[in-house]
Write an enzyme that holds these catalytic residues in place. Sequence first.
Site, PDB file in Angstrom:
ATOM      1  N   GLY A 177      -9.116 -58.751  81.745  1.00  0.00           N
ATOM      2  CA  GLY A 177      -8.419 -57.846  82.349  1.00  0.00           C
ATOM      3  C   GLY A 177      -7.631 -58.367  83.405  1.00  0.00           C
TER       4      GLY A 177
ATOM      5  N   PHE B 253      -8.141 -58.304  86.448  1.00  0.00           N
ATOM      6  CA  PHE B 253      -8.896 -58.775  87.697  1.00  0.00           C
ATOM      7  C   PHE B 253     -10.046 -59.751  87.286  1.00  0.00           C
ATOM      8  CE2 PHE B 253      -6.464 -56.828  90.633  1.00  0.00           C
ATOM      9  CZ  PHE B 253      -6.479 -55.441  90.647  1.00  0.00           C
ATOM     10  N   GLY B 254     -10.121 -59.873  85.827  1.00  0.00           N
ATOM     11  CA  GLY B 254     -11.135 -60.987  85.392  1.00  0.00           C
ATOM     12  C   GLY B 254     -11.440 -60.782  84.000  1.00  0.00           C
TER      13      GLY B 254
ATOM     14  N   GLY C 104     -13.078 -59.525  76.306  1.00  0.00           N
ATOM     15  CA  GLY C 104     -11.811 -59.290  76.989  1.00  0.00           C
ATOM     16  C   GLY C 104     -11.370 -59.683  78.058  1.00  0.00           C
TER      17      GLY C 104
ATOM     18  N   ASP D  92      -5.346 -46.128  85.861  1.00  0.00           N
ATOM     19  CA  ASP D  92      -4.870 -47.098  84.834  1.00  0.00           C
ATOM     20  C   ASP D  92      -5.597 -46.694  83.502  1.00  0.00           C
ATOM     21  OD1 ASP D  92      -5.244 -50.968  84.712  1.00  0.00           O
ATOM     22  OD2 ASP D  92      -3.627 -49.388  83.920  1.00  0.00           O
TER      23      ASP D  92
END
Length: 952
Positions: A665, A667-668, A663, A793
Site C-alpha cells: 500500500g 504506507f507499507g 499486497g 481512499d
Amino acid sequence: MANLMTFLLSLPLFYFFLLTTFLPPATCFNNQTDQLSLLAIKSSLQDPQGALSSWNQTLPFCSWRGIQCRGNRVVALTLSFQGLVGNLSPHIGNLSRLTNITLDNNFFHGPIPPQITLLTKLRFLEFSNNSFTGELPKNLSQCHNLVQLALARNLISGTIPNELSFLPKLEAIIFSRNRFFGLIPPSIGNITTLQRLSLGACRLGGEIPESLGRLHRLEFLQLGGNGFTGLERNHFSGPIPNSISNASLIEWILLRSNSFTGPIPNLERLTLIQDFNLQSNLIENDMSFISSLTNSTKLESFEVGENMLSGSLPESLANLSVVVSIFDIHKNKIHGNIPLGIGNLVNLDVVDMSHNLLNGPIPVSMSKLSKLHTLFMGRNRLGGELPSLFGNMTRLSRFQLDGNEFSGNVSSSLGNCTNLLELDLSENNFSGLIPPEIMRLSSISIVLNLSHNAFEGSIPSEVGSLINLAALDLSSNRLIGKIPTSLSSCVSLERLYLEENFLQGEIRTGMSSLMGLLELDLSRNNLSGSIPSFLGSLKLQKLNLSFNKLQGEVPTRGVFAKKSSIFLDGNQGLCGGIEEMMFPPCKGVESSKEKLSILWKILIPILIIGGLCIVILIFFKCKESNGNPCPFVDTIGAQLFMRFSYADLVKATNGFSESNVLGFGRFGSVYKAIIDDDNDTIVAVKVLNLDVKGASKSFMAECRALGGIRHRNLVKLVSVCDSVDFKGNDFKALVYEFKANGSLDKWLHNNEEESGGDFKSLSIIQRLNIALDIAQGIEYLHFGSGSSIIHGDLKPNNILLDHDMVACVGDFGLAKIASNILPSSCESSVSSFGIKGTIGYVPPEYGTFGSISMLGDVYSFGVILLEMFTNKRPTNDLFGGEVNIHRYVNSALPHGIMEIIDPELNTRALKMEFIVRILKIGVSCSKENPRDRMPINLVVSELAGILAQCMN
Ligand SMILES: *[C@@H]1O[C@H](CO)[C@@H](O)[C@H](O)[C@H]1NC(C)=O
Ligand SMILES: *[C@@H]1O[C@H](CO)[C@@H](O)[C@H](O)[C@H]1NC(C)=O
Ligand SMILES: *[C@@H]1O[C@H](CO)[C@@H](O)[C@H](O)[C@H]1NC(C)=O
Ligand SMILES: *[C@@H]1O[C@H](CO)[C@@H](O)[C@H](O)[C@H]1NC(C)=O
Ligand SMILES: *[C@@H]1O[C@H](CO)[C@@H](O)[C@H](O)[C@H]1NC(C)=O
C-alpha cells in the site's frame, strides 16, 4: 410390508423379478423407466467430449457407455472424468435399482437432487471433484444401504446431518474440501461400521467429539484444515491398513500421534496425496518407501518423525514432488548419507532430520534450497567442513546442527542469514575464530549456541549486536581474552554461559545492564578481581563463578543470599558473604563501607536524571499520541490476540518473508501472518513504512477510525503493534482480520499470474451483493457510528472479500473523523492535507476545494460501481481528456450498454433493465457536482431493491 420386502429382496434374482412384475403399475419402475431416466439425465447435461454419444436409441441402454445392468435394469452408472457439465437431473431418482453412482471429476453443478433419497439400494455414491452446491438432501437416511458417501471437493454447504448415524452400513464419509459449517455431530461416533472419515478443509469448528474414539474400525481420519479446538487424542493401534494402497484418491494421510506399527503399505497409487503424516507412531520400515511416492506430484508435506524407521534415504528422494515444502524424519534410526538430490526439492521450507544416525557431509546442493526457514540436523553423525552454502538461504530462521562431527572453520556465509532467530552449532569440533559475521546477526533472538567446540581467539566485540538474544552459550571452547564490554548491549540476555574457556580479566561492570539475566555461568576460566556487587541486584536465579581467580568480598544480597543458587568453589581468597558459605570474614570492612558511600554519590544523581528523562519521555509520548492512540481496539480482540510484540509478528510472518506479502500500500506492506495460538489464527498485518511521509499519521487515522467501530462490511482491526524493531527503530503495525478472498481488484481484473488462473469471473448477483456490501459499509461509516468517518481512499484494492465473498471496506489510512456534523447535511467536510486518495477515484472537487467529504466517498463508490460492471478501471486508456468512466457509461445509457458492460457477465441470466438501473446509480454517484450525487442511504436502498428483484 417393509419386512416382507426386505425378505424378498434377499431372495434370488428370479423371485425378485416376479415381484416387480406383479407390483401395481404406478410404483412399477421398469427398464423403460430406466431408459427414459437416462435420456433425461443426458438432456440436462452438456457433453463437450461426446461421452454420452452412445446414449441413443440404436443401442440397448444396457450397452451405453458407463451403464452396467443386471436383469435389464441399471445397477451402476460410472462416468468419472467425462467432462460433463450441468445439473444432475432429478430423474436419477427413478433408476431404482442403482447401487453405484460414480460421477467424480466432472463439472456437475447445482444441488444434489433430493430424489436421490429414493434410491434405497444405493451402496456407493461418488461425486467428488465437481461443483455441487446447496445442502445435503434431507432424508438421506432412506438410502439405508449406503456404504460410501464421497463428496470431496464440491461446494456443498450446511451442517453435517445427524441422520448419517442412521445409515447402518456406512463405511466411508468423504466430505473434505466443501463448505460445511458447524460442529461434527457427536452421533457420527455411533456409526460403528465407519472406516474412513474425511472432513478436512471444510469450515467445521468446535470440539472434535470424543465419540469419534468409539469408531474402532476407523482406518482413515482426516480433520485437518478446519477450525477445531481441542486435541485429537486417539488411540489407534495395529498396522496401517493395506487398503490405503488402493485409496488412490486420498489427498491427506494424517495419522499423527497414534500407535500404528509398521510396515508402511505400498503408496504408489496415491498420486493425489498432498500431506503424508505418520508422525509419532511405532512404525518400523526402511526408508525405501520414499520411492513409492515419486509419482505423487502433489505431495507438499512428508512427516514421519518419531517412529522406528531405519535404513538410508534413497537417491529417489530427488524425485519427490517439487512442491514438497516439509520434509520431517526426525527421531528415527535412519543412517547413511543425505542424498545429493535433495537440492532438487527447491520448495522445501522445513527440513527436520535431527536425532538420526545420518553421516557424511551436508550436500552442497542444499544451497539451492533458498526457501528454507527451518533446518534441523542436530544429533546425527554428520561431519566434514560446514560448506559455505548459506549465501542463498536468506530466509533461514532456525538452524540446528548440534551434536554432529563437523570440524574446521564455520563458514562466514552464515552471515547472509539475516533472518536467523536461532543458531545451534554446539557439540561439534569446529575450530578457528568465531566469525564476527555471525555475531552481527542481530535477528538471532532465541539462542546462539556455539558451545562444546574448539573455537579459539577472543569473543568478537560484535557480540554487542545481539541485542535481541535471550541465550548465549559459548562454553567449553578455547576462548581467550577478556569478556568484551560490548556484551553490555545484549540487553535481552537471560542466560549467559561462558564457562570452560580461558577468559581473563575482571567480571566487567558492563554486565550490570543485563537486567534480565537469570543464569550466569563463568566457571572454569581465569577471571580475576573481585565479585562485582551489582550481581546481587540482578534477578539471577543461578550464578556459577567457581574455579576462577576471584578475590575479595562476597556480596550478600540477591542471588548471594541463597547458598544453593551460587557456586563459588575453587576461588582463592574470597571472604564475607552469607554465613552458610563459610568464607572467612573480610578484613578491611571500612574500605568497603567507603566504596558504598562513593557508590551512593554516583547513584543518586543517576537516579534523579533518569527519573527526569522518564517524565519527559512520557510527556512527549502523550503529546504525540494525543491521548490514547487506539482507544477502542476490541476487548475481545485483545483477549484473543493480546498485544503483539515485534518479535511475535516476526515469527508470525516468517520474518516478514516475501512469500507472506499480501499486497503493498501507500504506507507499507501487508503480510499474511499465522499466529502461533491453538488455532493457528490467520491475520493480516500492515507494517507501516515509517520512512514514508504521513505513514505515522495514517497509523493514527486508522486506529481512530477503525478502533471503535464494528460492522459486517468494515474490516475489523484486531490489534496494533507500536513498538521498536530489533535494531531499535520505531515499528508500527496494524493487525486485521484476514480476508481469505483478497481484494475486489484481483477479482475484477482477474490477474492470471497473481491468481494462478484460479479466479472465476464474478456473477451479476455476486457483483450486486458486493456493491451493496460496500455501500452499507460506507453508510455505516458516514452515519452509523456516532461520529462521521470519511474514508477518503475508496477503490477496489481497498475492498476485501472474505471466504463467503462478503465485501468489507478496508485501509483507513486516509480516514478522517468529521465529528459534530449533522448527518442530514451530507456535505460535511474536513479540510484535508493536500490531495490524497487514488487517481481515478478521487472526486474532482478534492483538487479544487482541498477538503474531503462524505460526498467524495460517494463519488469513489460510483466509480467503483461502474468499474465493477464494465470491468474497466477509471485509468483505462480509453479515458482521458473529456472522457471519463462516468461520461463513457452515461452516454451508453440506456440502449448502448451491451457495448460497454463486462463481456464476462452472463447477461442472459438477467434482465437488461436491472443492469441499466445499477449503472444509473453509478453514474449518479460519480457526478461532477457533489450536490448532484445520490446520497449513500438512497444507494443502499436502491441496490437492495434491485437485488431482491433479481433473486425472484
Ligand atoms: C426390457 O426388458 C425386457 C424383458 O426383460 C426386454 O425384452 C426388453 O428388450 C428390455 N428393453 C430394453 C430397452 O432394454
Ligand atoms: C448411436 O451410438 C452409436 C454407438 O456409439 C453410434 O455408432 C451411432 O452413430 C449413434 N447414433 C446416433 C444417431 O447418434
Ligand atoms: C460399485 O462400487 C464398488 C466400490 O467402488 C465396487 O466394489 C463394486 O464392484 C461396484 N459395483 C458395480 C456393480 O459396479
Ligand atoms: C448413539 O446411540 C445410542 C444407542 O442407540 C443412543 O442412546 C445415543 O443417543 C446415540 N448418540 C448420539 C450422539 O446420537
Ligand atoms: C510412476 O509412473 C510411471 C508411469 O506411469 C510408472 O512406470 C512407474 O512405475 C511409476 N512409479 C512408481 C514408483 O509408482
